[in-house]
Write an enzyme that holds these catalytic residues in place. Structure first.
Site, mmCIF file in Angstrom:
data_model
loop_
_atom_site.group_PDB
_atom_site.id
_atom_site.type_symbol
_atom_site.label_atom_id
_atom_site.label_comp_id
_atom_site.label_asym_id
_atom_site.label_seq_id
_atom_site.Cartn_x
_atom_site.Cartn_y
_atom_site.Cartn_z
ATOM 1 N N GLU A 141 49.321 51.306 51.800
ATOM 2 C CA GLU A 141 47.938 51.380 52.686
ATOM 3 C C GLU A 141 48.001 52.518 53.578
ATOM 4 O O GLU A 141 48.874 52.813 54.362
ATOM 5 C CB GLU A 141 48.268 50.005 53.719
ATOM 6 C CG GLU A 141 46.901 50.158 54.784
ATOM 7 C CD GLU A 141 47.417 49.123 55.886
ATOM 8 O OE1 GLU A 141 46.210 48.869 56.733
ATOM 9 O OE2 GLU A 141 48.346 48.695 56.275
ATOM 10 N N GLN A 202 42.266 44.355 54.737
ATOM 11 C CA GLN A 202 42.271 43.936 56.212
ATOM 12 C C GLN A 202 41.082 44.432 56.899
ATOM 13 O O GLN A 202 40.420 45.424 56.483
ATOM 14 C CB GLN A 202 43.416 44.511 56.777
ATOM 15 C CG GLN A 202 44.634 43.707 56.195
ATOM 16 C CD GLN A 202 45.997 44.447 56.701
ATOM 17 O OE1 GLN A 202 45.925 45.686 56.863
ATOM 18 N NE2 GLN A 202 46.912 43.744 57.144
ATOM 19 N N GLU A 238 43.155 41.843 61.194
ATOM 20 C CA GLU A 238 44.219 42.452 61.895
ATOM 21 C C GLU A 238 43.663 43.131 62.985
ATOM 22 O O GLU A 238 43.391 44.506 62.918
ATOM 23 C CB GLU A 238 44.799 43.574 60.825
ATOM 24 C CG GLU A 238 46.187 44.280 61.399
ATOM 25 C CD GLU A 238 46.907 45.020 60.503
ATOM 26 O OE1 GLU A 238 47.951 44.938 60.413
ATOM 27 O OE2 GLU A 238 46.155 45.920 59.881
#
Length: 255
Positions: A141, A202, A238
């Site tokens: 990520e 996310q 998130e």
């Protein structure tokens, strides 16, 4: 259909950690994610997941000394033995949870450092090869350096090139909409271009990292585009609730 996973490291902080699973279920979630499970016995968390009918969408490999500011160790050449031990530990937890995605944090290092680049590649090869037989995907990520100063993996193009270079079928991109906007913008076109590589998504509002739709992006439109692309995975929520987790959940009604 967009499937949301509550991030229990950021959401439902009004409850002790082990009670957040029930709170997530009671508020309409059927999946969760969190940063790290290692302060708790794997069986204890697995029991909470089963009791509440929840899927564990994702968690991270051990990050090194989090309290001291470490944010992963994959790109740190002198930490490879520790990294490999962390892979083994995470895989044990994943097997007990039934989790099929693990995020490898790169750590703080410079991409101009050849030793760091080599260590990161070796770490990802190792993690993928160890996770592959269990059917587990390894996520990488890109994370912005405003939130995480000095983070090694801070570029989506570099991440995509790395996935292609390493050619591991279970190495996938974790596309965080919040980080993408801060790093490079062009979120929808980024999703479209990188979609074949994406294993997990996310979301959070930009720039304050509160509820989706609370910032500068049309997060609902972005989620609809993700759905139109045919995304079948979970979208991890998130974000940090602005004024209490439950009070802020109305944004889901707009999806």
């Amino acid at each position: 259909m967009i499937r949301l996973a509550a991030n229990l490291s950021m959401m439902f902080n009004e409850w002790p950690f082990m009670e957040r699973f029930r709170a997530a279920r009671d508020n309409g979630f059927d999946a969760v994610e969190f940063l790290f499970p290692y302060d708790f016995a794997a069986d204890e968390i697995a029991a909470a997941l089963q009791k509440n009918g929840l899927t564990q969408a994702l968690f991270n490999l051990p990050p090194g000394d989090w309290e001291a500011g470490e944010r992963g160790i994959a790109a740190l050449p002198d930490r490879m033995l520790e990294f490999r031990s962390g892979v083994a530990l995470a895989l044990r937890y994943a097997e007990i949870f039934g989790t099929r995605r693990l995020h490898v944090m790169s750590g703080r290092a410079e991409r101009r450092d050849a030793a760091a680049c080599s260590a990161y590649r070796d770490a990802l090869r190792y993690a993928c090869d160890e996770a592959g037989p269990a059917g587990i995907e390894i996520m990488i990520e890109p994370i912005n350096r405003r939130d995480m100063p000095g983070y090694f993996l801070d570029d989506f193009a570099f991440a995509a090139d790395l996935i292609a270079e390493l050619a591991r079928p279970n190495l996938r991109l974790q596309f965080d909409i919040y980080h993408r906007q801060i790093l490079q913008g062009d979120v929808i076109r980024g999703l479209q271009a990188l979609f074949p590589l994406i294993g997990h998504v996310q979301i959070a509002g930009v720039p304050e990292r509160h509820e989706p739709g609370s910032g500068e992006l049309d997060d609902i439109r972005i989620l609809r585009e993700l759905e139109a692309l045919g995304y079948q995975g979970f979208v991890g929520c998130e974000y940090r609730p602005a004024a209490g987790t439950v009070a802020g959940l109305a944004w889901r009604d707009r999806i």
